[in-house]
Write an enzyme that holds these catalytic residues in place. Structure first.
Site, short mmCIF file in Angstrom:
data_model
loop_
_atom_site.label_atom_id
_atom_site.label_comp_id
_atom_site.label_asym_id
_atom_site.label_seq_id
_atom_site.Cartn_x
_atom_site.Cartn_y
_atom_site.Cartn_z
N GLY A 31 -9.26 -8.05 48.78
CA GLY A 31 -8.61 -8.99 47.88
C GLY A 31 -8.69 -8.57 46.43
O GLY A 31 -7.94 -9.07 45.58
N HIS A 38 -1.52 1.31 47.42
CA HIS A 38 -1.68 0.89 48.82
C HIS A 38 -1.33 -0.59 49.02
O HIS A 38 -1.13 -1.03 50.15
CB HIS A 38 -3.09 1.20 49.32
CG HIS A 38 -4.16 0.28 48.82
ND1 HIS A 38 -4.99 0.60 47.77
CD2 HIS A 38 -4.53 -0.96 49.21
CE1 HIS A 38 -5.84 -0.38 47.56
NE2 HIS A 38 -5.58 -1.35 48.43
N SER A 90 -8.29 -5.33 45.57
CA SER A 90 -7.51 -4.10 45.44
C SER A 90 -6.47 -4.21 44.33
O SER A 90 -5.79 -5.23 44.19
CB SER A 90 -6.80 -3.79 46.76
OG SER A 90 -7.71 -3.39 47.74
N GLY A 91 -6.34 -3.14 43.57
CA GLY A 91 -5.37 -3.10 42.49
C GLY A 91 -5.88 -3.70 41.20
O GLY A 91 -5.24 -3.56 40.15
N ASP A 121 -3.45 6.76 44.25
CA ASP A 121 -3.33 5.34 44.59
C ASP A 121 -3.09 4.53 43.32
O ASP A 121 -3.99 3.85 42.81
CB ASP A 121 -4.60 4.88 45.31
CG ASP A 121 -4.45 3.49 45.93
OD1 ASP A 121 -3.31 2.99 45.98
OD2 ASP A 121 -5.47 2.92 46.34
#
Length: 837
Positions: A785, A643, A787-788, A691
């Protein structure tokens, strides 16, 4: 200067005469009496020495006079400034204030007969029709609010379409910066549509511009790059070719090479009227770069219309694939840098399929029939349809459709992106998944209608069909999964995801640990790395070979063993030793800073990290700003969340940079450029399923950066997190939902992995490719912030760290009973290795 010297001489002489002691009064009287005569002599002498210069000498003498010289220098400086300012205005300021905007467009002329001469741009018929259309298009814009900005229209191609002629054209505008909003893509299209709309007749979609009948529904206009216009219009193009298939079935070969230098080619394909173009790509050898350098873009038009892209290829193609247009034209846009790059394939004219079938189903599932997507095995075009009418032998029987990688779900408020289905007046949406599904229709004679609904070409599908007993979909000894599959009841709650969506593993009571009976311990407890039985019987014979499944570790030889967490545990469990290969990962060496007075900063329950504590943590920056996190997998691969790159503007790797070996923002030991971004092909932007994304670095990070930069261990499919594992989420994300300032120091928070049953109680339909982690109070969590970034878990006894999850989504940050949701990495181990190996 010379005149001054002449005037000084008489004065000096007067001084000499006064010094003569013998001078008489009479002499003095004579001198006084003749003073006028003396002055006259001096004046004559003075004139002789100051004779006026003639010609050029005279002019120079005047110019070199000090006041004149000052004026000359000032004038020269003024002229130079004016010239430089004029050049800057012409070549820089004017160029910046006035820019050129280019647009490509197309529309259909209804009820206009297409003649073969229209295919030749030099023919009299084409020129005559093109001039007529160009005049009409120009009139539309010359009478609009952007008349002063409009420059020209160029008719590029005329092609055949149903009941008319399809017009492809360019438009050019010269736009001052102050008026740039007036020629936006939408504005230019609205002007043309409004002109047609005002002339609509008889409630049809066809309006008349002068004598041209224009179909308002066919109008498509989008902005293009200057390079698109100049290349396709013929200026500076290395190859613009037109190829035509004169009859259906005949294959026309296509070969493009880039052996010596770069290639920017545009090949226009046309086939006989009433047919479609089928392009077959047998091989495409390029350097993968996310279409930044090498790429092939296939358009469902004869101009590079962004809204008519069928396919973009950014990676090499080794297996043959084909795709189909929606009309009798197609444009191939090649971009290949120098090197041994090649494209091989062919195209042909095919007839438009009438996809409609009457099918009688059989009850025997062992002999199923099959239905296929239109033009199978070619990719699905954006427009297609198919209808199947089924009939069973008994009203008590329904129809079961089993898909290999496709699932149907009831349509919600949003549109269908990958297939629109109508089953007995009920609408469903299709989407792609990585497992089998069964869709059951409780009707003995249903009509199933399918329509393509993807913006681009989509993957084909096939399904087997059979009859089934409506009152008992699965046999007596089987369990009905939410995916429609039937699995044996004995396999329910065995720790293995037989249903592919964990519907056989949720809402299961915690299995009891039977250590004294004759039956073996529950599969969840066997060889999971923890001694659950006092006598240790659950952890013996763990290297014993066993039938392979998702909860059994598979060695490189293909043999499976009972031990779940065999990877990189320091013990050689596989006979081939593959479980201890590639284990240079997950061993951080934190460096404690002496004398640091900064206390912990709470970030949803987090603390400051120390240098080297999380050497796989990466900060991903988009256009120079922190946007997401990532983890190091190898010297040139990172892993993150899909995403982070799902929007078009975020998918260009040139805007991203990876900051490695960093504790404090701005203090990275290495900043790497991204070469390409690989987003999972099944990623669903609505549900965040699949994701996951991989990022390839342009250059490997130097090994000298170790141990501050180090890969995290990738978990095998069988990897199991037990209560003895310690799991931490890390990142530079916000401290809370309301926070407006990002922390500068990398934060860490310890969380607990929750069961899927608890996860589904919090969020409902959570897929088997997700997991939840947090604490019941919600005080420790990831936030915006992060994410990932990684959810890292350490094996018991101070073992290696494995990447168990990727920060994906959640309801707010740090809310009670609403844990963070992470991508379950061990579900994607095979997919990851297929790209990074």
């Amino acid at each position: 200067m010379g005149a001054e010297r002449e005037e000084d001489e008489p004065a000096s002489r007067d001084d000499d005469a006064a010094q003569h002691d013998a001078a008489s009064i009479a002499d003095v009287s004579v001198e006084v009496a003749t003073v006028d005569h003396t002055l006259h002599k001096l004046y004559r002498k003075y004139r002789k020495t100051r004779r006026k210069p003639k010609g050029l000498q005279r002019l120079l003498a005047r110019l070199l006079n000090v006041p004149h010289l000052t004026l000359i220098i000032a004038a020269v400086v003024f002229v130079v400034v004016v010239v430089i300012w004029s050049l800057l205005w012409v070549f820089i300021f004017r160029r910046e204030s006035n820019s050129v905007a280019y647009f490509a467009g197309m529309f259909r002329l209804a009820k206009v007969e297409f003649i073969p001469e229209y295919r030749q741009a030099v023919s009299h018929e084409f020129v005559s029709m093109a001039n007529k259309i160009q005049h009409v298009v120009s009139n539309v814009y010359k009478m609009s609010s952007v008349a002063r900005l409009y420059k020209q229209a160029v008719i590029s191609d005329l092609s055949n379409t149903k009941d008319g002629v399809l017009v492809h054209f360019w438009m050019v505008f010269v736009v001052p910066q102050l008026r740039s909003a007036a020629v936006c893509e939408e504005c230019v299209g609205v002007i043309f549509r409004d002109s047609v709309h005002t002339s609509l007749r008889n409630r049809t979609s066809v309006g008349y511009l002068l004598s041209l009948p224009v179909d308002i529904d066919s109008i498509l206009i989008n902005a293009v790059q200057r390079s698109d216009y100049s290349t396709n219009a013929g200026a500076g193009s290395q190859c613009v070719d037109k190829m035509h298939a004169h009859q259906p079935g005949g294959r026309v070969p296509l070969n493009v090479f880039s052996s010596w230098g770069g290639v920017s080619c545009h090949v226009k394909l046309t086939v006989v009227p009433g047919s479609l173009v089928r392009l077959t790509i047998t091989s495409f050898l390029i350097e993968p770069s996310d279409c930044v350098q090498d790429a092939l873009t296939v358009y469902d038009a004869l101009l590079p219309m962004r809204g008519r892209i069928l396919l973009r290829l950014c990676e090499p193609v080794s297996a043959s694939l084909s795709l189909v247009s929606t009309s009798n034209v197609m444009l191939l846009s090649f971009r290949m840098t120098k090197g041994n790059k090649t494209f091989r394939g062919h195209f042909e004219a095919i007839t438009e399929e009438i996809c409609m079938s009457q099918i009688e189903t059989q009850l025997e599932p062992d002999v199923p029939g099959h239905i296929y997507s239109p033009f199978y095995p070619s990719l699905l075009p954006p427009q297609c349809s198919c209808t199947w009418r089924f009939e069973t032998s008994d009203r008590a029987l329904g129809v079961a459709l089993q898909f290999q990688n496709y699932i149907l779900k009831p349509k919600g408020m949003k549109g269908c992106d990958y297939g629109w289905w109508k089953v007995n007046e009920i609408i469903f949406c299709g989407s792609y998944v990585g497992h089998r599904t069964v869709f059951r229709i409780t009707d003995h004679s249903p009509e199933v209608e399918f329509r393509c609904s993807s913006r681009n070409s989509a993957q084909p599908f096939q399904a087997s069909y059979s009859s089934y007993n409506i009152s008992r979909p699965c046999p007596e000894s089987h369990f009905l999964c939410s995916t429609g599959l039937c699995v044996e009841k004995s396999r329910r709650c065995d720790g293995l995801d037989d249903c592919q969506d964990e519907s056989d593993e949720v809402f299961c009571s915690r299995p009891t640990m039977e250590c004294g009976g004759k039956s073996p311990p529950h599969p969840l407890f066997v060889c999971n790395g923890e001694t659950d039985c006092i006598d240790g019987r659950d952890e013996i014979n763990c290297t014993q070979e066993t039938p392979c499944s998702a909860i059994r570790y598979q060695c490189s030889s293909g043999v499976c063993i009972l031990k779940k967490n065999a990877k990189c545990d320091g013990v050689h469990d596989c006979r081939d030793g593959s479980d201890e290969a590639d284990c240079a990962c997950g061993r951080p060496t934190p460096v404690k800073k002496v004398g640091s007075s900064s206390g912990p900063e709470r970030i949803v329950g987090g603390d400051n990290s120390v240098e080297g504590e999380w050497p796989w943590q990466v900060s991903l920056h988009y256009s120079g700003n922190l946007y997401c996190g990532a983890s190091v997998l190898s010297s040139n691969w990172l892993i993150s969340a899909a995403h982070c790159f799902s929007k078009e503007r975020l998918s260009d790797p040139r805007h991203w940079s990876a900051h490695l070996g960093m504790l404090t923002q701005g203090g990275a030991k290495h900043v790497a450029e991204i070469q390409r971004i690989v987003v999972h092909e099944y990623y669903n932007a609505y549900t965040f399923d699949y994701d996951i994304a991989l990022l390839q670095l342009k250059k490997p990070w130097p090994s000298s950066l170790g141990p501050l930069v180090q890969p995290v261990c990738l978990p095998p499919t069988s990897h199991t997190v037990t209560k003895s594992h310690r799991c931490w989420v890390t990142g530079w994300g916000y401290r809370s939902e309301e926070d407006k300032v990002l922390p500068s120091v990398l934060q860490k928070a310890e969380v607990s992995i929750m069961s899927q049953t608890e996860c589904k109680k919090s969020y409902g339909p959570v897929s088997s490719r997700m997991l939840c982690a947090g604490v019941p109070s919600g005080e420790r969590d990831a936030c915006r912030g992060d994410s990932g970034g990684p959810l890292s878990c350490q094996a018991p006894g101070g073992g290696r760290w494995f990447l168990v999850g990727i920060v994906s989504w959640g309801a707010g940050c740090g809310r009670p009973n609403l844990p963070g949701v992470y991508t379950r990495v061990n579900k994607f181990t095979s997919w990851i290795y297929s790209h990074i190996s």
